[in-house]
Design a protein around this motif. Structure first.
Motif, short mmCIF file in Angstrom:
data_model
loop_
_atom_site.label_atom_id
_atom_site.label_comp_id
_atom_site.label_asym_id
_atom_site.label_seq_id
_atom_site.Cartn_x
_atom_site.Cartn_y
_atom_site.Cartn_z
N TYR A 101 57.16 42.56 72.85
CA TYR A 101 57.14 41.81 71.14
C TYR A 101 58.53 41.63 70.04
O TYR A 101 60.13 42.02 70.84
N ARG A 102 58.57 40.50 70.05
CA ARG A 102 60.01 40.37 69.25
C ARG A 102 60.21 40.45 68.20
O ARG A 102 58.89 40.24 66.51
N ILE A 103 60.92 41.35 67.83
CA ILE A 103 60.78 42.18 66.42
C ILE A 103 62.67 41.78 65.65
O ILE A 103 61.59 41.49 64.46
N GLU B 19 63.53 41.62 71.38
CA GLU B 19 62.66 41.80 72.17
C GLU B 19 62.80 42.64 72.45
O GLU B 19 63.30 42.97 73.40
N ARG B 20 61.76 43.64 72.75
CA ARG B 20 60.97 45.07 72.45
C ARG B 20 59.56 45.37 73.70
O ARG B 20 58.75 43.82 73.77
N VAL B 21 59.83 46.05 74.38
CA VAL B 21 58.85 45.60 75.43
C VAL B 21 58.03 47.01 74.79
O VAL B 21 58.87 48.16 75.19
N HIS C 134 52.20 54.11 72.19
CA HIS C 134 52.97 54.75 72.50
C HIS C 134 54.00 54.96 72.47
O HIS C 134 55.01 56.43 73.03
N THR C 135 55.27 53.76 72.46
CA THR C 135 56.33 53.80 72.68
C THR C 135 57.03 54.36 71.15
O THR C 135 57.65 55.59 71.58
N GLY D 69 54.80 38.54 75.24
CA GLY D 69 53.79 38.49 76.65
C GLY D 69 52.54 39.84 76.68
O GLY D 69 53.01 40.46 75.45
N VAL D 70 51.67 39.61 77.55
CA VAL D 70 50.29 40.63 77.69
C VAL D 70 50.29 40.68 78.78
O VAL D 70 49.95 39.97 79.60
N GLU D 71 50.54 41.78 78.98
CA GLU D 71 50.11 42.52 80.52
C GLU D 71 49.02 43.22 80.08
O GLU D 71 49.34 44.79 79.59
#
Length: 321
Positions: A166-168, A173-175, A197-198, A212-214
């Motif tokens: 995720y681009r803050i 970019e954070r995961v 959950h983060t 990105g999506v996983e």
């Protein structure tokens, strides 16, 4: 185009390009599909052998085009085009599009296909509207990637946890791991409602900022009382820098007709008075929205909001003098 594509698939790709770009040259065909000009001419010959009337014109402005009398094949969309059309309907996509570049603009490519199979009496006006229409979404709104949006929607439907990039902000970019609940579109912006959950909190994420999506093999069940539209409006009206409190001399039902939920929470004080509670980072903008209220009202807080109202009032008085 992949190198292992069959000759039939290559020929059909050439046909699609010639249909969408009348007058396209052998050089452009070759460049678009990653083959030599000699190979491009060979595939044009294959199409002609199949009975497809491809005409060619020599000279500086020459190129290939489909001749008259061609019976068009069934209308088929790529996955990106199909997803793009659905998203376009939802967010009012009317951008000027390049039908010759369906990879960069799948909506433009899909719309070009539709226009080509419509009768001329219908296609002509439709093409004219397309060329003149512009889009008026919320400032800064961007349509996200169809693939990313589809991955998020499928995860919501399948109740599966996600790991997102995720681009803050640019360069940051954070995961994060989230339980996706719903995807909502509002005024051209696409949002993912989820539990992070983060952060261990409810979050509303901009889909166009998802890098990105996983999909994880972990269940993710949304709250049983989830109202996606209400949750989004609550998020948009809270958490900003300047607190808002406005008392309106009108019932809550009337205030709801004048003030959208995203501006704040409407609390009935009594049968004829309502308190509007919210927050904003833009007092000047917020005060302009309050002018839609058709009843006397008082700004209790914040100080910045009162100053913005006084400034707007002076400007309006000067304009009317």
């Amino acid at each position: 185009m992949t190198h292992d594509a069959s000759p039939t698939a290559r020929a059909l790709l050439f046909l699609e390009l010639i249909q969408s770009s009348p007058g396209i040259t052998a050089e452009r065909l070759a460049g678009r599909l990653g083959v030599s000009e000699r190979a491009a001419r060979r595939y044009v010959g294959i199409l002609r052998e199949a009975g497809i009337p491809i005409e060619s014109e020599r000279g500086r402005y020459g190129g290939y085009r489909i001749g008259r009398g061609l019976r068009l094949p069934p209308l088929m969309f790529t996955q990106d085009e199909a997803l793009g059309l659905v998203m376009a309907v939802l967010d009012g996509h009317h951008d000027l599009a390049d039908p010759a570049d369906p990879v960069a603009d799948p909506v433009g490519g899909a719309l070009g296909k539709i226009l080509r199979v419509l009768p001329e009496a219908v296609a002509g006006p439709a093409a004219a509207v397309r060329s003149l229409s512009t889009r008026h979404p919320e400032p800064g709104a961007r349509t996200p990637s169809p693939e990313t949006t589809a991955d998020l929607v499928q995860a919501c439907a399948g109740h599966r946890r996600l790991r997102l990039g995720y681009r803050i902000r640019p360069g940051d970019e954070r995961v994060m791991e989230v339980d996706p609940w719903a995807v909502v579109v509002r005024r051209g912006r696409w949002y993912l409602l989820c539990w992070s959950h983060t952060r261990n909190a409810r979050r509303v994420l901009r889909v166009d900022k998802v890098a990105g999506v996983e999909t994880l093999d972990v269940p993710a069940v949304p709250p049983p009382d989830l109202d996606p539209a209400e949750m989004l409006e609550d998020h948009l009206s809270a958490g900003w820098r300047h607190q808002v409190e406005v008392v309106v001399d009108a019932p809550a039902e009337a205030v709801a007709e004048w003030v959208p939920r995203s501006l704040g929470r409407r609390e009935p004080i009594d049968a004829t008075t309502t308190r509007l509670v919210g927050s904003t980072d833009e007092p000047d903008w917020y005060v302009r929205q309050l002018t839609a209220i058709r009843a006397p009202f008082r700004i209790v807080g914040s100080r910045e909001l009162r100053e913005a109202a006084e400034s707007l009032g002076r400007r309006l008085l000067q304009a009317g003098s």
